[in-house]
Design a protein around this motif. Sequence first.
Motif, PDB file in Angstrom:
ATOM      1  N   GLU A 110      43.897  17.757  75.012  1.00  0.00           N
ATOM      2  CA  GLU A 110      42.630  18.527  75.579  1.00  0.00           C
ATOM      3  C   GLU A 110      42.562  19.931  75.273  1.00  0.00           C
ATOM      4  N   PRO A 111      41.970  20.388  74.356  1.00  0.00           N
ATOM      5  CA  PRO A 111      42.230  21.845  74.062  1.00  0.00           C
ATOM      6  C   PRO A 111      41.082  22.707  75.073  1.00  0.00           C
ATOM      7  N   VAL A 112      41.621  23.892  75.225  1.00  0.00           N
ATOM      8  CA  VAL A 112      40.936  24.902  75.846  1.00  0.00           C
ATOM      9  C   VAL A 112      40.657  26.032  75.247  1.00  0.00           C
ATOM     10  N   ARG A 113      39.195  26.624  75.056  1.00  0.00           N
ATOM     11  CA  ARG A 113      39.042  27.713  74.124  1.00  0.00           C
ATOM     12  C   ARG A 113      39.176  28.844  74.740  1.00  0.00           C
ATOM     13  N   MET A 114      39.762  29.703  74.603  1.00  0.00           N
ATOM     14  CA  MET A 114      39.982  31.054  75.200  1.00  0.00           C
ATOM     15  C   MET A 114      39.162  32.150  74.534  1.00  0.00           C
ATOM     16  N   VAL A 115      38.523  32.935  75.146  1.00  0.00           N
ATOM     17  CA  VAL A 115      37.630  34.041  74.557  1.00  0.00           C
ATOM     18  C   VAL A 115      38.167  35.346  74.940  1.00  0.00           C
ATOM     19  N   PRO A 116      37.986  36.281  74.383  1.00  0.00           N
ATOM     20  CA  PRO A 116      38.262  37.409  74.632  1.00  0.00           C
ATOM     21  C   PRO A 116      37.650  38.107  75.806  1.00  0.00           C
ATOM     22  N   ALA A 117      38.136  39.165  76.752  1.00  0.00           N
ATOM     23  CA  ALA A 117      37.755  39.384  77.967  1.00  0.00           C
ATOM     24  C   ALA A 117      38.561  40.452  78.291  1.00  0.00           C
ATOM     25  N   LYS A 118      38.083  41.395  79.261  1.00  0.00           N
ATOM     26  CA  LYS A 118      38.688  42.751  79.724  1.00  0.00           C
ATOM     27  C   LYS A 118      38.979  42.323  81.158  1.00  0.00           C
ATOM     28  N   ALA A 143      27.158  47.017  90.815  1.00  0.00           N
ATOM     29  CA  ALA A 143      26.660  48.304  91.435  1.00  0.00           C
ATOM     30  C   ALA A 143      25.489  47.863  92.388  1.00  0.00           C
ATOM     31  N   THR A 144      24.705  46.801  92.142  1.00  0.00           N
ATOM     32  CA  THR A 144      23.736  46.452  92.861  1.00  0.00           C
ATOM     33  C   THR A 144      24.261  45.757  94.529  1.00  0.00           C
ATOM     34  N   LEU A 145      25.430  45.124  94.154  1.00  0.00           N
ATOM     35  CA  LEU A 145      26.040  44.518  95.307  1.00  0.00           C
ATOM     36  C   LEU A 145      26.653  45.596  96.220  1.00  0.00           C
ATOM     37  N   THR A 146      27.174  46.671  95.614  1.00  0.00           N
ATOM     38  CA  THR A 146      27.687  47.657  96.768  1.00  0.00           C
ATOM     39  C   THR A 146      26.813  48.839  96.942  1.00  0.00           C
ATOM     40  N   ALA A 147      25.563  48.984  96.428  1.00  0.00           N
ATOM     41  CA  ALA A 147      24.762  50.016  96.685  1.00  0.00           C
ATOM     42  C   ALA A 147      25.237  51.118  95.768  1.00  0.00           C
ATOM     43  N   GLY A 148      25.773  50.820  94.772  1.00  0.00           N
ATOM     44  CA  GLY A 148      26.264  52.058  93.755  1.00  0.00           C
ATOM     45  C   GLY A 148      27.783  52.579  94.503  1.00  0.00           C
ATOM     46  N   ARG A 149      28.183  51.917  95.317  1.00  0.00           N
ATOM     47  CA  ARG A 149      29.473  52.886  95.857  1.00  0.00           C
ATOM     48  C   ARG A 149      30.735  52.178  95.341  1.00  0.00           C
ATOM     49  N   ALA A 150      30.814  51.274  94.405  1.00  0.00           N
ATOM     50  CA  ALA A 150      31.928  50.883  93.921  1.00  0.00           C
ATOM     51  C   ALA A 150      32.466  51.625  92.656  1.00  0.00           C
ATOM     52  N   ARG A 151      33.763  51.868  92.341  1.00  0.00           N
ATOM     53  CA  ARG A 151      34.286  52.278  91.191  1.00  0.00           C
ATOM     54  C   ARG A 151      34.807  51.372  90.305  1.00  0.00           C
ATOM     55  N   VAL A 152      34.250  51.213  89.231  1.00  0.00           N
ATOM     56  CA  VAL A 152      34.555  50.085  88.230  1.00  0.00           C
ATOM     57  C   VAL A 152      35.188  50.822  86.891  1.00  0.00           C
ATOM     58  N   ASP A 153      36.296  50.212  86.701  1.00  0.00           N
ATOM     59  CA  ASP A 153      37.221  50.788  85.378  1.00  0.00           C
ATOM     60  C   ASP A 153      37.381  49.492  84.583  1.00  0.00           C
ATOM     61  N   VAL A 154      37.020  49.758  83.364  1.00  0.00           N
ATOM     62  CA  VAL A 154      37.220  48.596  82.260  1.00  0.00           C
ATOM     63  C   VAL A 154      38.609  48.795  81.658  1.00  0.00           C
ATOM     64  N   GLY A 155      39.486  47.864  81.875  1.00  0.00           N
ATOM     65  CA  GLY A 155      41.118  47.939  81.486  1.00  0.00           C
ATOM     66  C   GLY A 155      41.440  47.273  80.270  1.00  0.00           C
ATOM     67  N   GLU A 156      42.377  46.615  80.236  1.00  0.00           N
ATOM     68  CA  GLU A 156      43.272  45.939  79.030  1.00  0.00           C
ATOM     69  C   GLU A 156      42.542  44.727  78.723  1.00  0.00           C
ATOM     70  N   ASP A 157      42.638  44.272  77.303  1.00  0.00           N
ATOM     71  CA  ASP A 157      42.208  43.092  76.717  1.00  0.00           C
ATOM     72  C   ASP A 157      42.923  41.780  77.292  1.00  0.00           C
ATOM     73  N   LEU A 158      42.199  40.811  77.411  1.00  0.00           N
ATOM     74  CA  LEU A 158      42.960  39.539  77.714  1.00  0.00           C
ATOM     75  C   LEU A 158      41.785  38.490  77.247  1.00  0.00           C
ATOM     76  N   HIS A 159      42.297  37.174  77.694  1.00  0.00           N
ATOM     77  CA  HIS A 159      41.394  36.109  77.289  1.00  0.00           C
ATOM     78  C   HIS A 159      41.006  35.303  78.448  1.00  0.00           C
ATOM     79  N   VAL A 160      40.191  34.548  78.600  1.00  0.00           N
ATOM     80  CA  VAL A 160      39.539  33.725  79.547  1.00  0.00           C
ATOM     81  C   VAL A 160      39.020  32.581  78.904  1.00  0.00           C
ATOM     82  N   PRO A 161      39.184  31.445  79.690  1.00  0.00           N
ATOM     83  CA  PRO A 161      38.501  30.052  79.124  1.00  0.00           C
ATOM     84  C   PRO A 161      37.045  30.353  78.973  1.00  0.00           C
ATOM     85  N   GLY A 162      36.517  29.940  77.897  1.00  0.00           N
ATOM     86  CA  GLY A 162      35.128  29.976  77.940  1.00  0.00           C
ATOM     87  C   GLY A 162      34.336  29.152  76.604  1.00  0.00           C
TER      88      GLY A 162
END
Length: 206
Positions: free
Chosen positions: A126-134, A187-206
């Motif tokens: 049963e294969p699982v397709r993994m797609v690029p993610a951050k 941003a909507t969920l936190t009324a703009g108060r969250a700090r979001v940083d996009v980091g390293e590459d990985l893969h997730v099921p997709g």
Amino acid sequence: MPAPYLTLAAPVEHETEAKRSRFICAVAPARSVEEALAFIGERRREHPSASHNCTAYVIGARVQKGDDDGEPGGTAGTPMVQALVGRGFSDVVAVVTRYFGGTLLGAGGLVRAYGSAVTETLDRAEPVRMVPAKLVRVAVAHDQAGRVENDLRASRHAVRDVTYAGEVSFAVAVGDDEVAAFTDWVATLTAGRARVDVGEDLHVPG
């Protein structure tokens, strides 16, 4: 640029035969070399009287290793690796256990037998397709953390880690094509108060 690949949901075993030699192939998911080696050790313990326990694993984009385990050089481990890579699999390990049937197969026969043992087993997997993610880190104040964590865990994105310090930081796996929408949602969920940083590459099921 990371590319999609296939991995396995669970181990699979299948037996083939060539000129009375039995070839028992087991394939399993392996996210690291250590996991691959542990599975190989387990299979060798299960079949201590086998003629050969030949192995192959592919981890990530760079690690590809095959072992002929006493078969003529290049007739077992290499075709096993090629079978995995040719089908687009990674983060996976294969062990082909051979019980010799009394008839020599020759180099070409061995290559075909070991390669087809792997491909026929993959056909049953049963294969699982993994797609690029951050890995996206979302940092919020403590007064927002509870609600943000609940909403993150209810979302389709996997929360990989939570760190409590001066603020609360969530490490979340987000598909490459969803990062922008995810950032807007946070941003909507936190009324703009969250700090979001996009980091390293990985893969997730997709």
